[in-house]
Design a protein around this motif. Sequence first.
Motif, PDB file in Angstrom:
ATOM      1  N   GLU A  28      27.184  48.641   3.735  1.00 54.48           N
ATOM      2  CA  GLU A  28      25.972  49.349   3.321  1.00 54.48           C
ATOM      3  C   GLU A  28      25.210  49.929   4.504  1.00 54.48           C
ATOM      4  OE1 GLU A  28      24.573  50.071   0.355  1.00 54.48           O
ATOM      5  OE2 GLU A  28      26.363  49.332  -0.676  1.00 54.48           O
ATOM      6  N   THR A  29      25.354  49.295   5.684  1.00 52.37           N
ATOM      7  CA  THR A  29      24.568  49.708   6.858  1.00 52.37           C
ATOM      8  C   THR A  29      25.424  50.357   7.940  1.00 52.37           C
ATOM      9  OG1 THR A  29      24.795  47.481   7.802  1.00 52.37           O
ATOM     10  CG2 THR A  29      22.843  47.914   6.447  1.00 52.37           C
ATOM     11  N   ASN A  30      26.645  50.761   7.557  1.00 48.31           N
ATOM     12  CA  ASN A  30      27.543  51.452   8.494  1.00 48.31           C
ATOM     13  C   ASN A  30      27.800  50.648   9.770  1.00 48.31           C
ATOM     14  OD1 ASN A  30      27.940  53.831   6.897  1.00 48.31           O
ATOM     15  ND2 ASN A  30      25.874  54.484   7.489  1.00 48.31           N
ATOM     16  N   GLY A  31      27.911  49.326   9.611  1.00 49.17           N
ATOM     17  CA  GLY A  31      28.290  48.482  10.736  1.00 49.17           C
ATOM     18  C   GLY A  31      27.159  48.117  11.680  1.00 49.17           C
ATOM     19  N   ASP A  32      25.916  48.430  11.326  1.00 47.19           N
ATOM     20  CA  ASP A  32      24.752  48.102  12.163  1.00 47.19           C
ATOM     21  C   ASP A  32      24.357  46.646  11.911  1.00 47.19           C
ATOM     22  OD1 ASP A  32      22.081  47.698  13.079  1.00 47.19           O
ATOM     23  OD2 ASP A  32      21.758  49.864  13.092  1.00 47.19           O
ATOM     24  N   ILE A  33      24.566  45.790  12.921  1.00 49.86           N
ATOM     25  CA  ILE A  33      24.324  44.351  12.756  1.00 49.86           C
ATOM     26  C   ILE A  33      22.876  44.051  12.375  1.00 49.86           C
ATOM     27  CG2 ILE A  33      24.075  42.193  14.050  1.00 49.86           C
ATOM     28  CD1 ILE A  33      26.845  42.416  13.282  1.00 49.86           C
ATOM     29  N   GLU A  34      21.913  44.624  13.123  1.00 49.42           N
ATOM     30  CA  GLU A  34      20.506  44.338  12.848  1.00 49.42           C
ATOM     31  C   GLU A  34      20.111  44.804  11.447  1.00 49.42           C
ATOM     32  OE1 GLU A  34      18.390  42.555  14.675  1.00 49.42           O
ATOM     33  OE2 GLU A  34      20.098  42.153  15.974  1.00 49.42           O
ATOM     34  N   ALA A  35      20.569  45.988  11.066  1.00 43.66           N
ATOM     35  CA  ALA A  35      20.266  46.496   9.724  1.00 43.66           C
ATOM     36  C   ALA A  35      20.934  45.635   8.660  1.00 43.66           C
ATOM     37  CB  ALA A  35      20.720  47.950   9.597  1.00 43.66           C
ATOM     38  N   ALA A  36      22.140  45.124   8.959  1.00 43.96           N
ATOM     39  CA  ALA A  36      22.856  44.267   8.013  1.00 43.96           C
ATOM     40  C   ALA A  36      22.119  42.944   7.817  1.00 43.96           C
ATOM     41  CB  ALA A  36      24.279  44.014   8.507  1.00 43.96           C
ATOM     42  N   ILE A  37      21.551  42.402   8.909  1.00 46.73           N
ATOM     43  CA  ILE A  37      20.759  41.168   8.798  1.00 46.73           C
ATOM     44  C   ILE A  37      19.578  41.398   7.859  1.00 46.73           C
ATOM     45  CG2 ILE A  37      19.242  39.584  10.060  1.00 46.73           C
ATOM     46  CD1 ILE A  37      21.118  39.985  12.485  1.00 46.73           C
ATOM     47  N   ASP A  38      18.882  42.531   8.058  1.00 44.57           N
ATOM     48  CA  ASP A  38      17.746  42.851   7.188  1.00 44.57           C
ATOM     49  C   ASP A  38      18.200  43.016   5.736  1.00 44.57           C
ATOM     50  OD1 ASP A  38      16.113  42.780   9.360  1.00 44.57           O
ATOM     51  OD2 ASP A  38      15.816  44.945   9.524  1.00 44.57           O
ATOM     52  N   TRP A  39      19.345  43.658   5.530  1.00 49.16           N
ATOM     53  CA  TRP A  39      19.883  43.863   4.179  1.00 49.16           C
ATOM     54  C   TRP A  39      20.121  42.528   3.499  1.00 49.16           C
ATOM     55  CZ3 TRP A  39      24.193  42.777   1.217  1.00 49.16           C
ATOM     56  CH2 TRP A  39      24.445  43.593   0.105  1.00 49.16           C
TER      57      TRP A  39
END
Length: 304
Positions: A28-39
């Motif tokens: 969902e976040t195109n592999g962005d770790i920080e954005a994935a944590i928030d997701w």
Amino acid sequence: MSISASLVKQLRDQTGAGMMDCKAALTETNGDIEAAIDWLRKKGIAKADKKSGRTAAEGLVGVASDDKGAVVVEVNSETDFVARNDAFQDLVRNIANAALSTDGSVEAVAATAYPGGSKSIAETVTDAIATIGENMNLRRSARLDGTVATYVHNSVGDGLGKLGVLVAIETTGDKEAARAIGRQIAMHVAATNPLALDVSDLDQAAVDRERSIFSEQARASGKPDNIIEKMVEGRLRKFYEEVCLVKQAFVINPDLTVEKALAEAEKEIGAPAKIAGFIRFALGEGIEKEESDFAAEVAAAAKG
């Protein structure tokens, strides 16, 4: 984009979320770790990132103090075996003591003379690598001035351990009484690892991030906007109580906040007192573990 197994493992290690949830978050976040944590947090699947839980390095943290202030240094080695070596422990202890004559910056500490020798600390560390036979480095150092209490956790010797804390108490009262409560607060800091001294010291980006997450969580309840706003503010207050030192419940007496515990100690100190600052060094903080091949581990497990 293709999400690698190693990236999924990295997110799983940081959040404790399931493998499929981590893969979905990264997709969902195109592999962005920080954005994935928030997701994941917005979905209620993961709590805030605890980066210190996935760090690792060997060596020692050393502290030293005098009437003018205190310092804390971290010297890393490759193995814990070396950290138990008397020569290495003497090296770290001497570096901490020498750091008292500096402003506490790594550059100043590295350049200052090593006690009892003609070489700098940086040169002495280089010589120790050849003598002890293992790579090592002065990774970081810091200083607080004034009346400063110190605490070392997992101590392996005088002023040496795996975690060191400095707490500066500003007061015109009795210095020893101030250091006594300061040491208790330092023990608290060791246990709770606060993000900041008080709300005003928090990184605004971190506050905005929490507010965004709390807002999205609250909206999922379907309640009216005015109720959502109150829910968000309530969760932010709780966040402040969890991460700001002065607002945290004092581990030695949870009925009091740290701020109130210090206020009560003013009777012994004989004058108003406040926490001027704190520093917490945990060994290996911020150094990533060397990761194994996660995909290979999964394949091997599948083969039984």
